[in-house]
Design a protein around this motif. Structure first.
Motif, mmCIF file in Angstrom:
data_model
loop_
_atom_site.group_PDB
_atom_site.id
_atom_site.type_symbol
_atom_site.label_atom_id
_atom_site.label_comp_id
_atom_site.label_asym_id
_atom_site.label_seq_id
_atom_site.Cartn_x
_atom_site.Cartn_y
_atom_site.Cartn_z
ATOM 1 N N THR A 108 0.840 -1.213 0.000
ATOM 2 C CA THR A 108 0.000 0.000 0.000
ATOM 3 C C THR A 108 0.872 1.261 0.000
ATOM 4 O O THR A 108 0.599 2.229 -0.729
ATOM 5 N N GLU A 109 1.947 1.255 0.811
ATOM 6 C CA GLU A 109 2.849 2.412 0.904
ATOM 7 C C GLU A 109 3.554 2.672 -0.428
ATOM 8 O O GLU A 109 3.715 3.820 -0.848
ATOM 9 N N ARG A 110 3.948 1.594 -1.098
ATOM 10 C CA ARG A 110 4.620 1.755 -2.400
ATOM 11 C C ARG A 110 3.674 2.364 -3.423
ATOM 12 O O ARG A 110 4.052 3.286 -4.164
ATOM 13 N N SER A 111 2.472 1.849 -3.481
ATOM 14 C CA SER A 111 1.491 2.388 -4.443
ATOM 15 C C SER A 111 1.226 3.864 -4.160
ATOM 16 O O SER A 111 1.144 4.693 -5.071
ATOM 17 N N LEU A 112 1.073 4.172 -2.856
ATOM 18 C CA LEU A 112 0.808 5.562 -2.476
ATOM 19 C C LEU A 112 1.992 6.478 -2.839
ATOM 20 O O LEU A 112 1.801 7.594 -3.322
ATOM 21 N N SER A 113 3.236 5.986 -2.644
ATOM 22 C CA SER A 113 4.435 6.776 -2.963
ATOM 23 C C SER A 113 4.523 7.063 -4.455
ATOM 24 O O SER A 113 4.883 8.167 -4.880
ATOM 25 N N ILE A 114 4.193 6.039 -5.266
ATOM 26 C CA ILE A 114 4.244 6.227 -6.724
ATOM 27 C C ILE A 114 3.256 7.308 -7.149
ATOM 28 O O ILE A 114 3.583 8.199 -7.957
#
Length: 955
Positions: free
Chosen positions: A754-760
Motif C-alpha cells: 500500500t505504501e509503495r502504491s501511495l508513494s508512486i
C-alpha cells in the motif's frame, strides 16, 4: 599642423646627412615646390623619413607586405616588412628627424634613429630609438617608444592613417576607387576614411540576432520535453491517493493490535523464564550470606588479639622515645660542631689558596717586569726604583711619536679621500653599466638569431610532420585492411572457397588467394613492417617538433629577459663620458688614491709604533703597581693563615668529645623496637589496626550486601509471580496465539505494498506540480527572449549581414556623398567641365559633363588625363574630409602627373596654386619635366654612382 624641416642620414639611396628646411629661403617663401629627380633617385625617401620620424612607419612598408626574413650582414636576418631596412647598406647608423608646428602652436622636434652594434658596418641592427623634445623650452619627453608615439599623435592631431590621407596624397588608391565595383568601393572607402566600425556593427547585429534566435529555439526545445498529465488522469490519481491513504491507516492500526497481542505472548514466556532464573539466584545469595557471616566472626576475633599485643610493648616504646630525644639533642650539637670544623678547615684551605695566589701574582709581576725590561735574575736582583726611571724615559719617547704622527694625519685630511673614492665608485659603476649594455646587446643579437633559426626549423619540421601524418594514415589504412585479410575468420572462409563458386563476401567466382595463403601472410608482414617504420618516423619527427617548440619558447623568454635588462641599464645613463674617457679618469683617480694610501700606510705604521710604545709604557707602569700591591697582600696573608690554623685545632678537639657521647646513646637505642623509631613503630601499629578495621568493615558490608540481595530477589520473585498471573489471564483472551507471527508478516507485506502504491502516486502528482511550475517559468522566459529576438530580427533585417557588407554599403553611401562635396569643390578648380555624382541607391560613381548640357557619363568614358584630374580631386577631397576642424598647412602629392597633357597639366598646376593661396605649403613629387619647369623652387635629387644620391635645394 605644419612641417618645418626634414633631416635624414643614410636612408636608402641618400648617403650622409641631408636637410630640407622649410623655414629657410627659398622654401620659406614658396607656397608650392617640387621634389624632382629621375626614377629611383630617392624622391619618396623624404616622405619615408617624414613618417619614420613621426610614426615609426613608412608608406612603402604597407600592412600587406609579406612577412619574409631576408639576409642582413653576416648570419643575421631581418624581416622584409621591418622599417630598419631603410638604413642604407654599408653604413653603421642613420636617422630621420622632423621639426613641426603642433596643434597647440608650439614647435617640436621628433627624431627616429637606428644603428648597428658598436657602430660598425658588420654589426647587427639594434632596435630603433625615438626622441621627442619641445624646441621653444628644450623640454625632452620621457617614456617608452610606444608612449612617445602616443604623445606625438596628440601633438600632431592625426593618426598615421589620417596623416597619410591628409598630408601625403597618392592617386593610385583613388584611380582604383573611381572605377571599382560597389562592394570593393565600400571596402576601399572604409580603408581610406577609417570608418571600418560600420562593418563591425553589421556583423555584430547579425551575430546577436543569430544568438537571440538560437536562444528562443533552445527555450522551445526545453518546453517540448516537459510532459504534463491530463486533467482527468490527475483527478483519478488524487482519488486513488485518498483511498490508499485510508487503507494505509487501517493496516497500521491492525498491525499495532497484532503486535500488542504478540508482545503479551512473548512477555509471558519471558517472565516465566525470568522467575526460574531468579529462583536460582536466591539460592546463591543464601550461600553467600552464610560465608560472609563466618568471615565477620573471624575478623572480630583477630582485632581483639592485636590490641592485647599492643599493650605489651608500651614500656619499650616509652624508653625509646626518651633516647630518641637525647640522641636528637646530641645530634644537633654534633652536626653544628662538625659544620664549624669543616668551615674552619675550609677557611684554612681558602687562606692557603689566597696566599699561594698572591705569591704567584707577585712572582708573575716580577717575571713580567723582567720580560718587559729584558732583565734576567731573581726578584731580589730587580729594584722597583730602577724600573720607575725607565718609565719616565719611555713616557718622553711616547709624546714625541704622537706629535710626529699627528702631522702626518693633517696631510692625509688635506687629500679629500671620500670624494675621490665616491667618484671612483661612480665611474666604476658607469663603466660596468656600459660594458653590461654591450654584452647584453650582443646576447640579444645572438638570442634573436637563434629565435629566427629555431622558427625556421620549427616551420620546416611542422611541414614535415604534416606530410608524415598523411603518409602514416595511408599506410595505416592499408595495414588495417591487410590485417583483416589475414584474420582467422577470413582464413577459414578462404579455405571453404571453390573455383567457379561465388564468394559470399564479394560475389567473385575467381579466388586468386585461395591457394596462396603464404603469399598473403608475406604481404601482411611486409605491410606491418612498413606501418611500424612509418609510425617510428612520425613519432621521431613529432618529438623533434615538440623539442623545437620548447627551445623556441625558451629562447624567446631569454630574449625578453635580456631586453628588459638592457632597457633597465639604458635608463640609468649618466653624463660621465664614454668608456675611454671613464678609463682615463679612473687612471688619474687611481694615482691619487695610491699616493693617499702610501701616506696612510706610513701614518698607520707610526700609529702602530705609538700603540706599541703606549702599550709597553702602560704595561710597565701597571706591573710596578701590581708588584707593590702583591708584596702587601703576601704579608697580610701570612698573618691570617696563622690565626685560622689555631682556630681549626681547637674546633677539632670539641668535635671529638661530642662524637663519643653520641655513639653511647646510639648503641642503647639500637636494642629497642628493632632499631625502629617510636613514631615508625606507632605508625606500623596504627597501619595494622587500620587494616584489621577495614577488613572487619568489609566483612560487615558483605553480610549487609548479601542480606539486601536476598531480600531484593525475594521481592522480585513476588512481583514476577503477579505479572505471570496477569499475563496468563490476557493470553486466554487471544484466539490462535501461535498464528500471530505469520499474520503479522502478512499484514506488514500488505502495508508495504500500500505504501509503495501511495508513494508512486504522490511522486507523479509532485512531478506534475513541478512540471507546471517549470512550464510557467519557461513561458515567462520565452516571452522575454522572444521580445529581444524580435527586436534583433528587425535590426538585422535593416543592417545585419554575416560579412558586414549591408550596413557598410549604407554607411559608406553617406560618407561617399560627403566626400563628393569636398571633391567637387576641388574639381571645380581642376576641370570646370566635370562634376562627380553618386549613382542613386549604389556606391557607383558617374560624371556630369557640363559642356554637354549636364549629360550623365560613365567614368569609363574618361581619358587617362581626365581620370587623373578626377582622382586628384578625390584625393584632395579626402584630405579636406580627414582634417575635419584641424588646420593642416603642409601637403605632399606623390606622382601621377605623367598622364596629363600640357593643358591638363596647366589646369592641375592652377588648382594647386589655389590650394597654396588657402595657406598650404604644397610639395609635388614628380619626374615630369614640364611640371618641374613650371615650379621654380625645387628639391632636386641627383643620382650618382654606386646607387648613391645627393640632394640640393634650388629656387
Amino acid at each position: 599642423m605644419k612641417i618645418l624641416a626634414i633631416r635624414l642620414k643614410n636612408l636608402t639611396s641618400i648617403e650622409g646627412t641631408v636637410e630640407v628646411d622649410f623655414t629657410a629661403e627659398p622654401l620659406c617663401s614658396a607656397g608650392i615646390f617640387a621634389i624632382s629627380g629621375p626614377t629611383g633617385a630617392g624622391k619618396s625617401t623624404l616622405l619615408d623619413a617624414l613618417c619614420l620620424a613621426l610614426y615609426d612607419k613608412a608608406p612603402r612598408f604597407a600592412a600587406s607586405v609579406e612577412s619574409v626574413n631576408l639576409a642582413d650582414v653576416g648570419d643575421n636576418r631581418i624581416n622584409q616588412s621591418d622599417v630598419r631596412n631603410l638604413l642604407r647598406r654599408g653604413t653603421s647608423d642613420g636617422y630621420a628627424e622632423v621639426d613641426f608646428l603642433g596643434v597647440d602652436g608650439h614647435r617640436y622636434r621628433s627624431c627616429w634613429s637606428v644603428r648597428r652594434t658598436r657602430n660598425k658596418v658588420s654589426g647587427s641592427l639594434q632596435p630603433q630609438m625615438m626622441e621627442v623634445k619641445e624646441l621653444d623650452t628644450g623640454k625632452e619627453f620621457q617614456g617608452t617608444k610606444k608612449e612617445l608615439l602616443a604623445q606625438l599623435v596628440e601633438l600632431i592631431g592625426l593618426t598615421y592613417e589620417q596623416f597619410t590621407r591628409t598630408v601625403l596624397l597618392a592617386q593610385n588608391d583613388f584611380a582604383t576607387f573611381l572605377k571599382s565595383k560597389g562592394a570593393a568601393k565600400a571596402e576601399l572607402l572604409e580603408k581610406l576614411t577609417g570608418t571600418g566600425v560600420y562593418s563591425f556593427i553589421s556583423q555584430e547585429v547579425f551575430a546577436r540576432n543569430k544568438a537571440a534566435q538560437e536562444e528562443v529555439a533552445l527555450i522551445h526545445n526545453k518546453m517540448s520535453v516537459i510532459e504534463l498529465i491530463p486533467e482527468e488522469e490527475q483527478l483519478a490519481l488524487q482519488k486513488e491517493k485518498e483511498l490508499l491513504a485510508e487503507k494505509r491507516s487501517e493496516g497500521i492500526k491492525l498491525l499495532a493490535e497484532q503486535n500488542a497481542q504478540l508482545n503479551v505472548v512473548r512477555s509471558l514466556k519471558t517472565q516465566e523464564e525470568l522467575r526460574t532464573k531468579k529462583q536460582k539466584e536466591e539460592q546463591g545469595e543464601q550461600a553467600r550470606l552464610k560465608t560472609a557471616l563466618d568471615i565477620l566472626a573471624s575478623q572480630e576475633e583477630g582485632l581483639v588479639r592485636f590490641k592485647a599485643q599492643w599493650e605489651a610493648i608500651q614500656p619499650d616504646l616509652k624508653r625509646a622515645r626518651q633516647l630518641d630525644v637525647q640522641i636528637q639533642s646530641q645530634q644537633e650539637g654534633y652536626i653544628q660542631s662538625q659544620q664549624l670544623l669543616q668551615a674552619a678547615r675550609k677557611q684554612v684551605q681558602e687562606q692557603d689558596k689566597r696566599k699561594r695566589m698572591v705569591e704567584e701574582q707577585l712572582h708573575l709581576s716580577y717575571q713580567t717586569l723582567r720580560r718587559l725590561l729584558n732583565v734576567a735574575g731573581t726578584e731580589d736582583s730587580l729594584r722597583l726604583e730602577q724600573v720607575e726611571e725607565t718609565l719616565r724615559q719611555e713616557e718622553g719617547n711616547l709624546s714625541a711619536g704622537i706629535e710626529t704622527n699627528e702631522k702626518r694625519l693633517e696631510r692625509l685630511n688635506a687629500f679629500g679621500y671620500p670624494s675621490l673614492a665616491e667618484e671612483q665608485v661612480k665611474l666604476q659603476k658607469e663603466l660596468a653599466r656600459q660594458q653590461n649594455i654591450r654584452q647584453l646587446t650582443e646576447a640579444l643579437k645572438k638570442a634573436m638569431s637563434e629565435i629566427e633559426h629555431l622558427e625556421k626549423e620549427a616551420a620546416d619540421c611542422s611541414k614535415e610532420l604534416s606530410e608524415r601524418e598523411v603518409a602514416l594514415k595511408t599506410v595505416q589504412r592499408l595495414y588495417e585492411n591487410a590485417r583483416m585479410a589475414v584474420g582467422k575468420d577470413v582464413k577459414a572462409l578462404r579455405r571453404q572457397l571453390e573455383e567457379g563458386e561465388a564468394c559470399p563476401v564479394c560475389g567473385s567466382t575467381s579466388h586468386p588467394y585461395h591457394r596462396e595463403q603464404e603469399v598473403v601472410d608475406t604481404l601482411f608482414r611486409n605491410m606491418e613492417q612498413e606501418y611500424n617504420a612509418a609510425t617510428a618516423v612520425y613519432q621521431q619527427v613529432n618529438n623533434r617538433s615538440i623539442a623545437l617548440q620548447r627551445d623556441l619558447a625558451h629562447q624567446k623568454m631569454i630574449a625578453g629577459q635580456v631586453r628588459e635588462q638592457l632597457s633597465a641599464f639604458q635608463k640609468e645613463s649618466t653624463d660621465t663620458g664614454n668608456e675611454e674617457q671613464i678609463q682615463q679618469r679612473l687612471g688619474e683617480l687611481a694615482k691619487l688614491i695610491l699616493e693617499y694610501r702610501n701616506l696612510y700606510a706610513e701614518w698607520q705604521r707610526g700609529d702602530e709604533e705609538i700603540k706599541k710604545l703606549r702599550s709597553h709604557y702602560e704595561a710597565l707602569r701597571e706591573n710596578v703597581s701590581r708588584c707593590r700591591l702583591a708584596m702587601q697582600k703576601v704579608s697580610a696573608a701570612n698573618e691570617q693563615s696563622v690565626l685560622l690554623q689555631n682556630a681549626a685545632i681547637a674546633e677539632q678537639k670539641r668535635f671529638e668529645v661530642i662524637e663519643k657521647a653520641l655513639d653511647t646513646l646510639r648503641r642503647e637505642r639500637s636494642g629497642l623496637l628493632k632499631g625502629k623509631s617510636a613514631d615508625e613503630a606507632e605508625a606500623a601499629v596504627a597501619r595494622r589496626e587500620g587494616e584489621l578495621n577495614l577488613a572487619l568493615e568489609k566483612a560487615r558490608k558483605e553480610v549487609e550486601t548479601a542480606q539486601n540481595g536476598l531480600s531484593g530477589l525475594q521481592g522480585e520473585l513476588k512481583q514476577i509471580a503477579s505479572s505471570i498471573e496477569e499475563l496468563q489471564v490476557r493470553q486466554k483472551q487471544i484466539e490462535f496465539p501461535e498464528q500471530l507471527p505469520e499474520a503479522i508478516k502478512k499484514q506488514q507485506e500488505e502495508n508495504l505494498n500500500t505504501e509503495r502504491s501511495l508513494s508512486i502516486i504522490e511522486a507523479r502528482l509532485l512531478q506534475q506540480a513541478k512540471n507546471k511550475a517549470a512550464v510557467e517559468q519557461i513561458a515567462k522566459e520565452l516571452s522575454e527572449k522572444q521580445s529581444v529576438a524580435d527586436r534583433w530580427a528587425k535590426l538585422n533585417k535593416l543592417i545585419g549581414s554575416a560579412d558586414g557588407a549591408k550596413f557598410k554599403v549604407i554607411a559608406q553611401s553617406y560618407t561617399l556623398n560627403l566626400l563628393l562635396l569636398h571633391a567637387n569643390k576641388h574639381l571645380s578648380y581642376l576641370s570646370k567641365r566635370y562634376k562627380l555624382q553618386q549613382v542613386p541607391g549604389t556606391l557607383a560613381l558617374q560624371v556630369v559633363d557640363c559642356d554637354m548640357c549636364d549629360e550623365i557619363r560613365t567614368v569609363y568614358s574618361l581619358s587617362g588625363g581626365e581620370s587623373f584630374l578626377i582622382s586628384l580631386a578625390l584625393a584632395l577631397g579626402l584630405s579636406s574630409l580627414s582634417s575635419n576642424n584641424l588646420k593642416v598647412e603642409s601637403l605632399f602629392i606623390d606622382e601621377g602627373f605623367g598622364s596629363l597633357d600640357a593643358e591638363s597639366l596647366r589646369t592641375a598646376m592652377e588648382a594647386l596654386e589655389q590650394l597654396q593661396m588657402q595657406g598650404r605649403k604644397i610639395g609635388v613629387i614628380s619626374h615630369v619635366q614640364e611640371m618641374s619647369e613650371r615650379i621654380s623652387v625645387q628639391v632636386q635629387v641627383h643620382k650618382k654612382v654606386n646607387g648613391k644620391s645627393v640632394l640640393s635645394v634650388v629656387g
